[in-house]
Design a protein around this motif. Structure first.
Motif, PDB file in Angstrom:
ATOM      1  N   SER A  31     -51.866-101.558  24.497  1.00 44.82           N
ATOM      2  CA  SER A  31     -50.970-103.076  25.727  1.00 44.82           C
ATOM      3  C   SER A  31     -51.990-103.695  25.747  1.00 44.82           C
ATOM      4  N   ILE A  32     -51.511-104.693  26.217  1.00 43.84           N
ATOM      5  CA  ILE A  32     -52.398-106.137  26.631  1.00 43.84           C
ATOM      6  C   ILE A  32     -51.635-107.035  27.786  1.00 43.84           C
ATOM      7  N   GLY A  33     -52.435-106.724  28.804  1.00 49.53           N
ATOM      8  CA  GLY A  33     -51.539-107.131  30.394  1.00 49.53           C
ATOM      9  C   GLY A  33     -53.108-107.448  30.941  1.00 49.53           C
ATOM     10  N   ARG A  34     -52.650-107.604  32.174  1.00 43.99           N
ATOM     11  CA  ARG A  34     -53.130-107.758  33.544  1.00 43.99           C
ATOM     12  C   ARG A  34     -54.042-106.812  34.222  1.00 43.99           C
ATOM     13  N   GLN A  35     -52.775-105.680  34.810  1.00 42.94           N
ATOM     14  CA  GLN A  35     -53.336-104.270  34.934  1.00 42.94           C
ATOM     15  C   GLN A  35     -53.359-103.125  33.812  1.00 42.94           C
ATOM     16  N   PRO A  36     -53.095-101.704  34.288  1.00 41.51           N
ATOM     17  CA  PRO A  36     -53.369-100.634  33.384  1.00 41.51           C
ATOM     18  C   PRO A  36     -51.531-100.196  33.588  1.00 41.51           C
ATOM     19  N   CYS A  37     -51.228-100.242  32.273  1.00 46.16           N
ATOM     20  CA  CYS A  37     -49.675 -99.602  32.200  1.00 46.16           C
ATOM     21  C   CYS A  37     -49.149 -98.085  32.679  1.00 46.16           C
ATOM     22  N   GLY A  38     -50.281 -97.134  33.362  1.00 50.31           N
ATOM     23  CA  GLY A  38     -50.347 -96.296  34.076  1.00 50.31           C
ATOM     24  C   GLY A  38     -49.592 -95.403  32.763  1.00 50.31           C
ATOM     25  N   VAL A  39     -49.451 -95.523  31.745  1.00 55.22           N
ATOM     26  CA  VAL A  39     -49.144 -94.603  30.474  1.00 55.22           C
ATOM     27  C   VAL A  39     -50.206 -94.185  29.133  1.00 55.22           C
ATOM     28  N   HIS A  41     -51.553 -91.465  26.177  1.00 55.89           N
ATOM     29  CA  HIS A  41     -50.947 -91.702  24.565  1.00 55.89           C
ATOM     30  C   HIS A  41     -51.420 -91.790  23.399  1.00 55.89           C
ATOM     31  N   PRO A  42     -51.278 -90.547  22.533  1.00 61.81           N
ATOM     32  CA  PRO A  42     -52.629 -90.287  21.578  1.00 61.81           C
ATOM     33  C   PRO A  42     -52.259 -92.009  20.798  1.00 61.81           C
ATOM     34  N   LYS A  43     -51.442 -92.204  20.548  1.00 63.04           N
ATOM     35  CA  LYS A  43     -50.576 -93.820  20.207  1.00 63.04           C
ATOM     36  C   LYS A  43     -51.616 -95.135  20.801  1.00 63.04           C
ATOM     37  N   LEU A  44     -51.526 -95.315  21.898  1.00 65.98           N
ATOM     38  CA  LEU A  44     -51.400 -96.340  23.204  1.00 65.98           C
ATOM     39  C   LEU A  44     -53.271 -96.440  23.420  1.00 65.98           C
ATOM     40  N   ARG A  45     -53.517 -97.645  22.818  1.00 73.08           N
ATOM     41  CA  ARG A  45     -54.537 -98.066  23.453  1.00 73.08           C
ATOM     42  C   ARG A  45     -54.411 -99.876  24.244  1.00 73.08           C
ATOM     43  N   GLU A  46     -55.161 -99.770  25.466  1.00 73.18           N
ATOM     44  CA  GLU A  46     -54.746-101.228  26.706  1.00 73.18           C
ATOM     45  C   GLU A  46     -55.821-101.900  26.414  1.00 73.18           C
ATOM     46  N   LEU A  47     -55.766-102.726  26.902  1.00 72.65           N
ATOM     47  CA  LEU A  47     -57.022-104.495  26.645  1.00 72.65           C
ATOM     48  C   LEU A  47     -56.493-104.966  28.087  1.00 72.65           C
ATOM     49  N   LEU A  48     -57.188-104.709  29.099  1.00 73.68           N
ATOM     50  CA  LEU A  48     -57.377-105.476  30.320  1.00 73.68           C
ATOM     51  C   LEU A  48     -58.076-106.854  29.973  1.00 73.68           C
ATOM     52  N   LEU A  49     -56.793-107.809  30.543  1.00 70.99           N
ATOM     53  CA  LEU A  49     -57.203-109.696  30.514  1.00 70.99           C
ATOM     54  C   LEU A  49     -57.102-109.751  31.868  1.00 70.99           C
ATOM     55  N   PRO A  50     -57.875-110.207  32.868  1.00 71.40           N
ATOM     56  CA  PRO A  50     -57.565-110.606  33.822  1.00 71.40           C
ATOM     57  C   PRO A  50     -57.088-112.183  33.969  1.00 71.40           C
ATOM     58  N   ASP A  51     -57.474-113.060  32.941  1.00 74.80           N
ATOM     59  CA  ASP A  51     -56.527-114.494  32.505  1.00 74.80           C
ATOM     60  C   ASP A  51     -56.036-114.065  31.037  1.00 74.80           C
ATOM     61  N   LEU A  52     -54.936-114.015  30.885  1.00 79.70           N
ATOM     62  CA  LEU A  52     -54.716-113.908  29.565  1.00 79.70           C
ATOM     63  C   LEU A  52     -54.083-115.247  29.018  1.00 79.70           C
ATOM     64  N   PHE A  53     -54.534-116.376  29.649  1.00 79.80           N
ATOM     65  CA  PHE A  53     -55.650-117.794  28.994  1.00 79.80           C
ATOM     66  C   PHE A  53     -56.255-117.287  28.182  1.00 79.80           C
ATOM     67  N   GLU A  54     -57.603-116.159  29.049  1.00 80.63           N
ATOM     68  CA  GLU A  54     -59.146-116.138  28.341  1.00 80.63           C
ATOM     69  C   GLU A  54     -58.838-114.848  26.891  1.00 80.63           C
ATOM     70  N   PHE A  55     -58.649-115.128  26.115  1.00 82.96           N
ATOM     71  CA  PHE A  55     -59.141-114.914  25.484  1.00 82.96           C
ATOM     72  C   PHE A  55     -59.905-114.060  23.836  1.00 82.96           C
ATOM     73  N   ALA A  56     -60.359-115.680  23.982  1.00 83.07           N
ATOM     74  CA  ALA A  56     -61.508-115.713  22.631  1.00 83.07           C
ATOM     75  C   ALA A  56     -62.033-114.857  22.731  1.00 83.07           C
ATOM     76  N   ALA A  57     -62.802-114.107  23.144  1.00 83.72           N
ATOM     77  CA  ALA A  57     -64.380-113.423  23.270  1.00 83.72           C
ATOM     78  C   ALA A  57     -63.318-111.799  22.546  1.00 83.72           C
ATOM     79  N   ILE A  58     -62.296-111.460  22.586  1.00 81.53           N
ATOM     80  CA  ILE A  58     -61.948-110.276  21.780  1.00 81.53           C
ATOM     81  C   ILE A  58     -60.741-111.152  20.939  1.00 81.53           C
ATOM     82  N   GLU A  59     -60.577-111.907  20.514  1.00 84.18           N
ATOM     83  CA  GLU A  59     -59.912-111.857  18.876  1.00 84.18           C
ATOM     84  C   GLU A  59     -60.228-111.037  17.901  1.00 84.18           C
TER      85      GLU A  59
END
Length: 220
Positions: A31-39, A41-59
């Motif tokens: 799950s990619i977003g600016r805020q946690p999804c609140g879920v 689950h063993p299958k789930l990993r979250e990646l939080l980005l303050p600015d969704l246009f800036e993601f080169a560092a986590i490619e």
């Protein structure tokens, strides 16, 4: 299948996330977003980005995925075309192109909106996104255009006006299955929509654009 979901804090994305986590064919979800999804689950990993246009560092963390379900959406109310297009068109396509570059055998499902075939400003922007995605060399691609969505338990819309409609319709929720049978072109549920979006990226949809009745058929 390993799936990336955008917009899991919203009504459509939360429904898609719930269906993906319960689907046996889905091995992992990012799950990619600016805020946690609140879920959790063993299958789930979250990646939080303050600015969704800036993601080169986590490619490097975006490699190895099979598909994306895009459920980020905003209201056009009070926005001119340039402002609406930046978040609705530019952001979507920047990510779609990057994910396809990083994962050449990639699939993408875009949540558009009911009425996106019209001539209004917001519809023209949505049509441009749909057309651009259709022209990309994706393995499987599609766009869903849901009408009124009955949200699943605990799921809320972040669009105030839509959430008001959800609350007002709540007494009629027991009748939604009947409405879907009689008016499939107007109504669906977050569960059906989530399954339909999964089936798009699995290559199980029979057309690129799924209107509400198609969503109900494919996601049944």
């Amino acid at each position: 299948m390993k799936v990336i979901i955008f917009g899991a804090t919203g009504m459509v994305g939360a429904g898609a996330l719930r269906e993906a986590l319960s689907a046996p064919e889905v091995e992992a979800v990012l799950s990619i977003g600016r805020q946690p999804c609140g879920v959790e689950h063993p299958k789930l990993r979250e990646l939080l980005l303050p600015d969704l246009f800036e993601f080169a560092a986590i490619e490097d963390q975006l490699v190895g995925y099979d598909a994306c379900i895009w459920a980020i959406g905003i209201s056009s109310m009070g926005l001119d075309e340039a402002a609406y297009a930046r978040l609705t068109e530019e952001l979507t396509l920047v990510w779609a192109r990057a994910l396809l570059r990083l994962n050449p055998d990639f699939s993408f499902c875009y949540c558009s909106a009911g009425g996106a075939g019209g001539r209004s400003m917001w519809a023209r922007v949505r049509q441009r996104v749909e057309g651009a995605l259709k022209s990309m060399p994706l393995r499987h691609a599609g766009a869903v255009r849901p009408g009124f969505i009955r949200a699943g338990p605990g799921i809320r819309s972040r669009t105030r006006a839509y959430q008001v409609g959800v609350v007002l319709m709540k007494p009629l929720n027991p009748l939604i299955p009947f409405f879907i049978r009689v008016f499939p072109f107007l109504f669906t549920t977050s569960e059906i929509l989530g399954r339909a979006m999964l089936r798009v990226v699995e290559g199980k949809a029979d057309r690129f654009i799924l209107e509400s009745a198609d969503i109900n058929r494919v996601g049944a």
